[in-house]
Design a protein around this motif. Structure first.
Motif, mmCIF file in Angstrom:
data_model
loop_
_atom_site.group_PDB
_atom_site.id
_atom_site.type_symbol
_atom_site.label_atom_id
_atom_site.label_comp_id
_atom_site.label_asym_id
_atom_site.label_seq_id
_atom_site.Cartn_x
_atom_site.Cartn_y
_atom_site.Cartn_z
ATOM 1 N N GLU A 32 47.802 47.416 9.527
ATOM 2 C CA GLU A 32 47.467 48.181 8.330
ATOM 3 C C GLU A 32 47.973 49.599 8.523
ATOM 4 O O GLU A 32 47.670 50.247 9.534
ATOM 5 N N ILE A 33 48.754 50.064 7.567
ATOM 6 C CA ILE A 33 49.289 51.427 7.631
ATOM 7 C C ILE A 33 48.813 52.183 6.399
ATOM 8 O O ILE A 33 49.136 51.808 5.272
ATOM 9 N N LYS A 34 48.062 53.233 6.634
ATOM 10 C CA LYS A 34 47.648 54.102 5.545
ATOM 11 C C LYS A 34 48.521 55.341 5.578
ATOM 12 O O LYS A 34 48.404 56.173 6.482
ATOM 13 N N SER A 35 49.407 55.447 4.617
ATOM 14 C CA SER A 35 50.313 56.596 4.528
ATOM 15 C C SER A 35 49.737 57.608 3.551
ATOM 16 O O SER A 35 49.409 57.267 2.419
ATOM 17 N N THR A 36 49.623 58.841 4.002
ATOM 18 C CA THR A 36 49.178 59.926 3.123
ATOM 19 C C THR A 36 50.333 60.888 2.915
ATOM 20 O O THR A 36 50.858 61.460 3.875
ATOM 21 N N ALA A 37 50.747 61.021 1.673
ATOM 22 C CA ALA A 37 51.915 61.832 1.354
ATOM 23 C C ALA A 37 51.513 63.234 0.910
ATOM 24 O O ALA A 37 50.558 63.402 0.139
ATOM 25 N N ALA A 38 52.252 64.222 1.390
ATOM 26 C CA ALA A 38 52.132 65.572 0.858
ATOM 27 C C ALA A 38 52.936 65.660 -0.437
ATOM 28 O O ALA A 38 53.547 64.669 -0.864
ATOM 29 N N VAL B 6 55.017 57.595 -5.672
ATOM 30 C CA VAL B 6 54.222 57.000 -4.589
ATOM 31 C C VAL B 6 55.176 56.768 -3.431
ATOM 32 O O VAL B 6 56.364 56.489 -3.644
ATOM 33 N N ALA B 7 54.686 56.916 -2.223
ATOM 34 C CA ALA B 7 55.552 56.743 -1.055
ATOM 35 C C ALA B 7 54.727 56.327 0.140
ATOM 36 O O ALA B 7 53.554 56.697 0.274
ATOM 37 N N SER B 8 55.347 55.542 0.995
ATOM 38 C CA SER B 8 54.697 55.089 2.221
ATOM 39 C C SER B 8 55.777 54.813 3.250
ATOM 40 O O SER B 8 56.972 54.944 2.976
ATOM 41 N N THR B 9 55.338 54.431 4.425
ATOM 42 C CA THR B 9 56.271 54.030 5.473
ATOM 43 C C THR B 9 55.770 52.768 6.128
ATOM 44 O O THR B 9 54.560 52.528 6.184
ATOM 45 N N ARG B 10 56.695 51.942 6.598
ATOM 46 C CA ARG B 10 56.329 50.774 7.400
ATOM 47 C C ARG B 10 56.401 51.087 8.882
ATOM 48 O O ARG B 10 55.947 50.286 9.703
ATOM 49 N N ARG B 11 57.004 52.192 9.228
ATOM 50 C CA ARG B 11 57.187 52.529 10.629
ATOM 51 C C ARG B 11 55.840 52.839 11.282
ATOM 52 O O ARG B 11 55.045 53.608 10.733
ATOM 53 N N GLU B 12 55.617 52.250 12.411
ATOM 54 C CA GLU B 12 54.327 52.384 13.089
ATOM 55 C C GLU B 12 54.358 53.618 13.989
ATOM 56 O O GLU B 12 54.409 53.539 15.213
ATOM 57 N N VAL B 13 54.347 54.767 13.346
ATOM 58 C CA VAL B 13 54.397 56.072 14.021
ATOM 59 C C VAL B 13 53.313 56.956 13.405
ATOM 60 O O VAL B 13 52.869 56.707 12.283
ATOM 61 N N PRO B 14 52.890 58.014 14.120
ATOM 62 C CA PRO B 14 51.816 58.861 13.595
ATOM 63 C C PRO B 14 52.197 59.640 12.341
ATOM 64 O O PRO B 14 51.341 59.943 11.508
ATOM 65 N N ALA B 15 53.490 59.998 12.218
ATOM 66 C CA ALA B 15 53.898 60.819 11.089
ATOM 67 C C ALA B 15 55.383 60.642 10.804
ATOM 68 O O ALA B 15 56.160 60.272 11.693
ATOM 69 N N ILE B 16 55.738 60.903 9.575
ATOM 70 C CA ILE B 16 57.136 60.913 9.145
ATOM 71 C C ILE B 16 57.428 62.290 8.549
ATOM 72 O O ILE B 16 56.634 62.817 7.760
ATOM 73 N N GLY C 250 47.184 53.901 -1.227
ATOM 74 C CA GLY C 250 46.208 53.502 -0.214
ATOM 75 C C GLY C 250 46.838 52.768 0.946
ATOM 76 O O GLY C 250 48.041 52.847 1.197
ATOM 77 N N SER C 251 46.019 52.045 1.673
ATOM 78 C CA SER C 251 46.495 51.318 2.850
ATOM 79 C C SER C 251 47.340 50.123 2.433
ATOM 80 O O SER C 251 47.068 49.471 1.432
ATOM 81 N N LYS C 252 48.354 49.831 3.241
ATOM 82 C CA LYS C 252 49.198 48.670 2.997
ATOM 83 C C LYS C 252 49.285 47.856 4.280
ATOM 84 O O LYS C 252 49.223 48.391 5.385
ATOM 85 N N LEU C 253 49.415 46.558 4.107
ATOM 86 C CA LEU C 253 49.462 45.641 5.234
ATOM 87 C C LEU C 253 50.857 45.067 5.402
ATOM 88 O O LEU C 253 51.568 44.825 4.426
ATOM 89 N N TYR C 254 51.220 44.810 6.656
ATOM 90 C CA TYR C 254 52.509 44.210 6.983
ATOM 91 C C TYR C 254 52.298 43.242 8.134
ATOM 92 O O TYR C 254 51.401 43.425 8.972
ATOM 93 N N LEU C 255 53.126 42.199 8.179
ATOM 94 C CA LEU C 255 53.108 41.326 9.350
ATOM 95 C C LEU C 255 53.611 42.124 10.542
ATOM 96 O O LEU C 255 54.546 42.919 10.433
ATOM 97 N N LEU D 139 59.832 65.287 2.485
ATOM 98 C CA LEU D 139 58.525 64.657 2.315
ATOM 99 C C LEU D 139 57.886 64.419 3.666
ATOM 100 O O LEU D 139 58.520 63.867 4.574
ATOM 101 N N ALA D 140 56.634 64.840 3.795
ATOM 102 C CA ALA D 140 55.863 64.593 5.010
ATOM 103 C C ALA D 140 54.820 63.518 4.732
ATOM 104 O O ALA D 140 54.112 63.565 3.718
ATOM 105 N N LEU D 141 54.768 62.543 5.626
ATOM 106 C CA LEU D 141 53.752 61.489 5.563
ATOM 107 C C LEU D 141 52.969 61.478 6.865
ATOM 108 O O LEU D 141 53.555 61.596 7.951
ATOM 109 N N THR D 142 51.678 61.341 6.778
ATOM 110 C CA THR D 142 50.881 61.079 7.967
ATOM 111 C C THR D 142 50.326 59.662 7.852
ATOM 112 O O THR D 142 50.089 59.174 6.743
ATOM 113 N N THR D 143 50.164 59.013 8.969
ATOM 114 C CA THR D 143 49.735 57.616 8.929
ATOM 115 C C THR D 143 48.514 57.365 9.808
ATOM 116 O O THR D 143 48.275 58.074 10.788
ATOM 117 N N LYS D 144 47.766 56.369 9.420
ATOM 118 C CA LYS D 144 46.709 55.817 10.254
ATOM 119 C C LYS D 144 47.033 54.340 10.445
ATOM 120 O O LYS D 144 47.297 53.636 9.469
#
Length: 546
Positions: free
Chosen positions: A92-98, A117-127, A225-230, A284-289
């Motif tokens: 589960e990746i919750k991306s929060t966009a500035a 709307v924007a998100s990332t699939r990359r499993e990193v703390p921030a983009i 909100g949060s998005k799920l990926y395999l 664009l800055a994204l933070t992820t959980k």
């Protein structure tokens, strides 16, 4: 499943000229006990206590426990080596966009959830996408079979591509691709995949209501909100840093900055089209959980009497959006129609199989999958990790988002003409005088928008069947209005909720047709095939030779 393909259903109003007595006879032809069972299950599955049935939540635990308990109560065998569950590893990746900053020719600040709307699939703390040049890449398609390449001669490394939803065939004055029938190249999932293959840093899809077949509010609700990926071994580092959508108004301003003021779709259809730098950059800055966990498909089996190693499979997704963006005073997305109705239907169908005096010769598998709303993930996982051999799986009968306004005299097959399962529906409906149509809004790409697609991709003949618009006791316009109302006011919104006056008779009609199809398929010795011209035929033919 998405109702837009049903809105324009033009089934013949067979009963329009019939007497009221005839209408009554048709209405009571539906199994009322089946309708009652479906309604009872929806009342539970769409209750607020299940918190919108989002994977990875307490709502998932309650939902899958209920489904498994119902399977067990019916006496069905656990479908996965003694368990009713198939583990589906997801992240589960919750991306929060500035705020998104656009600089250069088109300079402005646009707001997340409002303009994009924007998100990332990359499993990193921030983009941190910084000063990435924006390029208009038309439809964002590379399709050799159609001699089409929007990325020809284009190096997008470090750049962000702006692309159009759907494909060039949509409402085109001349024939492109399959005309108004959307190909997979038109799906947003493909746009993201191709941009990643090209090495782009980011990809932004332009939302337009008609070619997308849903309004901007669906993007705001479904892609926030949060998005799920395999889970993937490379932690999705092969994907673009940023995946998102922008509003049409923002896109028009960006394109105008590059001198494109005409209709953007027509511009991108030109034979000499080449990608256009937009003379602007995006930051664009994204933070992820991140959260790693198992979600679950739920599976049960009724063992066949003579050929138990051949399987007829029913599928329906159990998930919805959980607790999300409030609309009015409600923030629980219960998904009563989408898709408590489908799960309720397969539970009711399972009950009919168990109660039947003559047991099926082939085994019947009941599969309720996770994370359809996150990109058909549960069915994708099953397709790549099948519990039962795919070349021994006779067919997939998928149930998703069944209409809640009563019986109809017409039915719609998503992707009609793909395989032999259409003929089973026609055989069952003809004696009733019911009309069967295909996608009457094929531009919505409905064939790629529910779990049957993942079975088709691995060659298993699959069908997705729905009631149409010609409701018993009403004219076609009334049914169309009901479908339109659902799509615009309830689809993927908290208002898709259970009410005691919900009419499940039409759901029972569809479920009963699917039950009868399953009975016929389970007692045959032959396997249905894909029709000539289907892109899935070669996959199946190869599998059946093994």
């Amino acid at each position: 499943m998405k109702f837009t393909n049903l809105i324009a259903v033009a089934g013949l109003a067979v009963l329009a000229s019939c007497s009221s007595n005839s209408k009554k006879e048709t209405a009571t032809a539906t199994d009322t006990a089946l309708a009652a069972d479906i309604k009872q299950h929806i009342a539970v599955l769409a209750n607020d206590s299940l918190l919108g049935r989002k994977p990875f939540t307490v709502g998932e635990e309650k939902t899958i426990a209920y489904i498994a308990a119902q399977f067990k109560k019916l006496g069905l065998e656990p479908g996965n080596k003694g368990s009713y569950y198939q583990d589906v590893p997801m992240v589960e990746i919750k991306s929060t966009a500035a705020d998104m900053q656009l600089t250069g020719k088109t300079a402005m600040t646009i707001k997340p959830g409002v303009d994009f709307v924007a998100s990332t699939r990359r499993e990193v703390p921030a983009i941190n996408l910084k000063n990435s040049p924006l390029v208009f890449a038309g439809y964002g398609i590379v399709a050799p079979e159609y001699k089409w390449n929007d990325y020809a001669g284009l190096d997008v490394k470090g750049k962000t591509v702006v692309v159009l939803v759907n494909d060039p065939g949509f409402q085109a004055p001349e024939k492109f691709f399959k005309g108004d029938t959307m190909t997979y190249y038109g799906r947003w999932t493909y746009k993201y995949e191709e941009a990643a293959r090209q090495g782009a840093a980011g990809v932004l899809i332009v939302h337009q209501t008609e070619p997308a077949s849903y309004g901007w509010q669906v993007i705001q609700n479904s892609f926030s909100g949060s998005k799920l990926y395999l889970q993937q071994a490379d932690k999705h580092m092969n994907r673009c840093q940023v995946e998102g959508w922008i509003s049409e108004d923002v896109a028009k301003k960006l394109l105008a900055g590059a001198g494109i003021t005409e209709d953007m779709r027509a511009y991108a259809r030109k034979k000499n089209f080449k990608a256009v730098p937009l003379n602007s950059e995006v930051s664009l800055a994204l933070t992820t959980k991140l959260k790693y966990a198992m979600s679950h498909n739920v599976v049960a089996t009724l063992k066949g009497t003579t050929t138990p190693n051949e399987y007829v499979l029913y599928s329906a997704h159990w998930d919805h959006f959980g607790i999300n963006k409030p609309v009015g005073n409600d923030s629980i997305y219960n998904g009563a129609v989408d898709n408590a109705s489908g799960v309720a239907a397969i539970l009711a169908i399972a009950k009919k199989f168990v109660a039947a005096k003559e047991k099926p010769k082939r085994s019947i598998v009941f599969l309720s999958v996770t994370a359809e709303e996150q990109g058909l993930l549960g069915s994708e996982y099953y397709g790549t990790h099948p519990i039962y051999p795919l070349n021994k799986t006779v067919a997939d009968l998928n149930l998703d988002a069944l209409s809640d306004f009563g019986e109809t005299t017409d039915f719609s097959i998503t992707g009609k003409g793909q395989n032999d399962l259409d003929d089973y529906v026609l055989e069952l409906t003809k004696p009733m005088g019911w009309t069967v149509v295909g996608d009457t809004k094929p531009s919505s790409g409905s064939y790629y928008r529910s779990d049957h697609f993942n079975f088709a991709k691995v060659g298993v003949p699959a069908i997705d069947l729905h009631n149409g618009a010609t409701a018993v006791g009403h004219d076609e316009a009334w049914g169309k209005a009901k479908l339109k109302e659902y799509n615009e006011k309830r689809y993927h919104q908290p208002s898709d909720s259970y009410t005691s006056d919900m009419n499940t008779m039409g759901m029972a009609q569809t479920a009963d047709l699917m039950f009868k199809m399953g009975v016929k398929l389970s007692n045959e010795t032959t396997f249905p095939s894909w029709k000539a011209g289907s892109e899935f035929k070669a996959i199946r033919d190869k599998a059946m030779r093994k």
